[in-house]
Design an enzyme around this catalytic site. Sequence first.
Site, PDB file in Angstrom:
ATOM      1  N   ASN A   8       0.879  -1.163   0.000  1.00 20.14           N
ATOM      2  CA  ASN A   8       0.000   0.000   0.000  1.00 20.14           C
ATOM      3  C   ASN A   8       0.922   1.221   0.000  1.00 20.14           C
ATOM      4  O   ASN A   8       1.566   1.508   1.008  1.00 20.14           O
ATOM      5  CB  ASN A   8      -0.909   0.008   1.224  1.00 20.14           C
ATOM      6  CG  ASN A   8      -1.857   1.182   1.253  1.00 20.14           C
ATOM      7  OD1 ASN A   8      -1.697   2.156   0.518  1.00 20.14           O
ATOM      8  ND2 ASN A   8      -2.852   1.102   2.118  1.00 20.14           N
ATOM      9  N   SER A  10       0.427   4.191   0.386  1.00 17.86           N
ATOM     10  CA  SER A  10       0.058   5.205   1.384  1.00 17.86           C
ATOM     11  C   SER A  10       0.626   4.891   2.765  1.00 17.86           C
ATOM     12  O   SER A  10       0.531   5.706   3.673  1.00 17.86           O
ATOM     13  CB  SER A  10      -1.460   5.322   1.487  1.00 17.86           C
ATOM     14  OG  SER A  10      -2.004   5.734   0.259  1.00 17.86           O
ATOM     15  N   CYS A  11       1.212   3.717   2.917  1.00 16.46           N
ATOM     16  CA  CYS A  11       1.713   3.250   4.217  1.00 16.46           C
ATOM     17  C   CYS A  11       3.236   3.387   4.271  1.00 16.46           C
ATOM     18  O   CYS A  11       3.954   2.821   3.438  1.00 16.46           O
ATOM     19  CB  CYS A  11       1.309   1.792   4.411  1.00 16.46           C
ATOM     20  SG  CYS A  11       2.052   0.983   5.836  1.00 16.46           S
ATOM     21  N   GLY A  12       3.737   4.116   5.260  1.00 19.47           N
ATOM     22  CA  GLY A  12       5.176   4.313   5.418  1.00 19.47           C
ATOM     23  C   GLY A  12       5.922   3.007   5.615  1.00 19.47           C
ATOM     24  O   GLY A  12       7.013   2.823   5.068  1.00 19.47           O
ATOM     25  N   ARG A  15       6.175   1.369   2.250  1.00 23.34           N
ATOM     26  CA  ARG A  15       7.170   2.060   1.405  1.00 23.34           C
ATOM     27  C   ARG A  15       8.592   1.729   1.845  1.00 23.34           C
ATOM     28  O   ARG A  15       9.471   1.474   1.009  1.00 23.34           O
ATOM     29  CB  ARG A  15       6.955   3.576   1.453  1.00 23.34           C
ATOM     30  CG  ARG A  15       5.720   4.055   0.718  1.00 23.34           C
ATOM     31  CD  ARG A  15       5.678   5.569   0.575  1.00 23.34           C
ATOM     32  NE  ARG A  15       5.830   6.299   1.827  1.00 23.34           N
ATOM     33  CZ  ARG A  15       4.840   6.679   2.619  1.00 23.34           C
ATOM     34  NH1 ARG A  15       3.593   6.361   2.318  1.00 23.34           N
ATOM     35  NH2 ARG A  15       5.092   7.368   3.719  1.00 23.34           N
TER      36      ARG A  15
END
Length: 134
Positions: A8, A10-12, A15
């Site tokens: 995802n 949007s998820c640190g 990433r």
Amino acid sequence: MSSKIYHNPSCGTSRNTLAIMRASGEEPEVIEYMKMPLSREQLVALLAALAVPARELMRAKGDLYDELGLADLTLSNDALIDAMSEHPILMNRPVVVTERGTRLCRPSELVLDLLANPVREYTKEDGEVIRFSD
């Protein structure tokens, strides 16, 4: 076998995990499960590879978890799988699959044990430095 990451962007944590994989020389298949939700059958197979019940892959944060009453411990594994299949935001991430195994990589450095040539040092987005030693 090529590696995969259920990701995802949007998820640190997700990433960071993907960046660690790439810094280690891996170019995994990136599966953005929020855009292309996993089918019930795919979730069942992923849970089998993880060797965990559905609740351990479920993200317990957020309003949806509460709205759907998913904290109810009497809910069956099947009910939780159905909820994650219908609402992919409920799946915790990232999940990484390599020849060395399948794992929910929270925190992101858990991916290091799954990599053939893990990077020795990595600085996460928040500035935290992680080091890997054999």
